[in-house]
Design a protein around this motif. Structure first.
Motif, short mmCIF file in Angstrom:
data_model
loop_
_atom_site.label_atom_id
_atom_site.label_comp_id
_atom_site.label_asym_id
_atom_site.label_seq_id
_atom_site.Cartn_x
_atom_site.Cartn_y
_atom_site.Cartn_z
N ASN A 49 -1.62 6.20 -4.65
CA ASN A 49 -1.75 5.13 -3.67
C ASN A 49 -2.89 5.36 -2.68
OD1 ASN A 49 0.45 3.69 -4.72
ND2 ASN A 49 1.90 4.92 -3.56
N MET A 52 -4.05 2.62 -0.32
CA MET A 52 -3.44 2.42 0.99
C MET A 52 -4.22 3.17 2.08
SD MET A 52 0.63 2.75 0.26
CE MET A 52 1.48 1.79 -1.00
N ASN A 55 -7.29 1.19 2.81
CA ASN A 55 -6.96 0.01 3.60
C ASN A 55 -6.80 0.36 5.08
OD1 ASN A 55 -6.95 -2.36 2.07
ND2 ASN A 55 -4.98 -1.87 1.14
N ARG A 92 -0.27 -5.82 -5.31
CA ARG A 92 -0.90 -4.72 -4.58
C ARG A 92 -2.18 -5.15 -3.87
NH1 ARG A 92 -0.34 0.74 -8.31
NH2 ARG A 92 1.91 0.62 -8.64
N GLU A 139 5.75 -4.25 -2.24
CA GLU A 139 4.51 -3.50 -2.08
C GLU A 139 3.93 -3.66 -0.67
OE1 GLU A 139 5.16 -3.86 -6.40
OE2 GLU A 139 5.41 -5.17 -4.67
N GLU A 143 3.55 -0.51 1.91
CA GLU A 143 2.26 -0.12 2.50
C GLU A 143 2.33 -0.18 4.03
OE1 GLU A 143 -2.54 -0.94 2.14
OE2 GLU A 143 -1.17 -1.89 0.72
N TRP A 146 4.00 3.12 5.24
CA TRP A 146 3.13 4.30 5.25
C TRP A 146 2.09 4.21 6.37
CZ3 TRP A 146 4.82 8.48 3.60
CH2 TRP A 146 5.51 8.62 2.39
N SER A 147 1.58 3.02 6.63
CA SER A 147 0.60 2.87 7.71
C SER A 147 1.23 3.15 9.07
CB SER A 147 0.02 1.44 7.69
OG SER A 147 -0.68 1.21 6.48
#
Length: 482
Positions: A49, A52, A55, A92, A139, A143, A146-147
């Motif tokens: 990933n 991510m 991003n 995604r 998804e 994400e 995690w951010s």
């Protein structure tokens, strides 16, 4: 095609779920330090990933005002999605395209922004979802989770909620199990939650996540640390050994291995592991902080083992100086890392550099975005410093009181209450008793809502200092509450 109006475009953008609408506030992050951390992740983190990471890095570059670099990161995110998009759906891409749209909007390239809004609509059409951009997609929630985790401790609870939502939508995805377990583990760590295994929420989640994501060595290390918390050290050691077999050179694993070793009393082993990790990530504030903590522990252990208070002071001084060096290195790269400032101030005390310690405490209290827990920790430690190193009971009382007036029930509040009671007892035991002691007890009782006890203490204080306006005012206010 006619250019979209700025107002209409902004209305559409606000509906998109991406980093620009997740309330990731610049005031809560040191953007330069976060960019550095993300660079290390791209270099060393073994994950499918990485899109991510790109991003989030694009969003960070937006905060820095570098839109060319932001676009470059979004292109890298696209490439990573293409490499790993085994299900061949567009899910995604949703966050990446949303970020593109926002970046182009900030660049005033409104047609390009609209192009990516159209791409998002097309993905929803392919997924047979409604065109509303708040549609539930696992998804996107994953994400976001995690951010949020990477953005700091105040976001951990929101991260947990995102991963829980992702698991509702896609209960078989190992990544969401890992994220959910990690978020709950960090929430417990931040709040110093102590509980038996039967009540420990993160334990079962970590065990389950390790089962479904057996290749994640870092997850095994977190489980080991949680088992260590629960006094199941041997079980934890087994997971540490398994993790090291999987990823012996991963700095992300080594930092947790070192923490396990240090807490197990294996300080030299912890230092050895940390030196390997910091050689790979020389500007990591986390690693330098852990090294400093190890040298502080060696100082403490050496002091305990000394037969004479005058023996081997050179070795103690060496450990103090090394701890100071590494805590200073932390602050070169994580300027607002509150705990490191406090640790550095304490080490200055050990080095008999009280003025530097005082300056360090004062500097931290000027930080604009301290959490209530951080404020309590600074005031409690500053109070201890004033009491024991500066021999100023008045200033110690001032900081203990400041800590107690922050209502959140963290351990530092309890420590400050103990400090006030300790000083109050000393003052009452002198002959004749010092009115300040009774006044301090009155303050503590008042803060804790024990009105009758507070009134009694302030009345006692006024017996020894009958003209004290503070005590008279407090007594009057308290009696009005009855």
């Amino acid at each position: 095609m006619s250019s979209p109006s700025k107002a209409a475009l902004k209305s559409c953008l606000l509906q998109i779920k991406c980093h620009f609408t997740w309330q990731l506030l610049e005031k809560d992050a040191d953007v330069d330090e976060m960019k550095e951390r993300l660079d290390y992740e791209l270099k060393y983190l073994d994950t499918k990933n990485k899109y991510m990471v790109y991003n989030l890095r694009a969003y960070i570059m937006h905060l820095k005002g570098d839109y060319t670099e932001a676009i470059h990161n979004l292109k890298n995110a696209e490439e990573k999605i293409q490499e790993s998009n085994s299900d061949a759906t567009g899910k995604r891409y949703l966050v990446t395209f949303g970020n593109y749209a926002w970046v182009y909007y900030h660049m005033k390239q409104y047609e390009d922004a609209q192009k990516y809004i159209d791409k998002i609509d097309h993905i929803y059409e392919e997924l047979k979802c409604s065109p509303c951009r708040t549609e539930n997609i696992a998804e996107v929630y994953g994400e976001q989770g995690w951010s949020l985790i990477k953005f700091g401790g105040q976001y951990f609870e929101n991260a947990r909620e995102c991963f829980a939502k992702a698991l509702e939508l896609d209960p078989k995805e190992p990544e969401w199990h890992s994220g959910h377990a990690t978020a709950v583990y960090r929430i417990e760590a931040v709040h110093n939650v102590k509980c038996p295994a039967s009540e420990c929420k993160s334990l079962a989640l970590l065990q389950s996540a390790v089962e479904v994501n057996s290749k994640d060595a870092v997850l095994k290390a977190l489980l080991a640390l949680k088992l260590q918390d629960l006094q199941r050290v041997e079980e934890g050691r087994q997971y540490i050994e398994k993790a090291l077999q999987q990823a012996p050179e991963s700095p992300y694993l080594l930092r947790y291995v070192a923490k396990f070793y240090r807490r197990a009393g294996m300080v030299d082993e912890a230092l050895s592991v940390l030196q390997d990790a910091v050689a790979l990530m020389p500007t990591s504030g986390f690693l330098h902080h852990q090294i400093g903590v190890c040298y502080r522990q060696k100082m403490i252990d050496t002091k305990k083992n000394l037969r004479s208070r005058y023996a081997n002071t050179g070795e103690i001084d060496e450990f103090i100086n090394k701890a100071i060096y590494h805590f200073q290195k932390v602050l070169e790269h994580k300027k607002t890392f509150v705990y490191a400032h406090i640790d550095l101030a304490k080490m200055y005390c050990g080095a008999k550099e009280n003025q530097k310690a005082d300056d360090t405490f004062k500097n931290v209290l000027k930080f604009p975005n301290l959490t209530n827990e951080e404020k309590q920790q600074v005031h409690q430690n500053y109070g201890l410093f004033q009491e024991y190193y500066m021999k100023s009971q008045a200033k110690a009382i001032e900081h203990y009181k400041e800590c107690l007036q922050i209502p959140d029930r963290y351990k530092y509040r309890d420590y400050s209450e103990e400090g006030l009671k300790r000083l109050a007892e000393r003052k009452i035991k002198v002959c004749p008793p010092d009115a300040v002691g009774f006044g301090l007890f009155g303050f503590v009782y008042k803060i804790n809502g024990k009105i009758a006890d507070a009134i009694e203490c302030y009345e006692q204080a006024l017996k020894y200092d009958p003209d004290n306006e503070e005590y008279l005012s407090e007594l009057c206010d308290l009696k009005l509450k009855i």
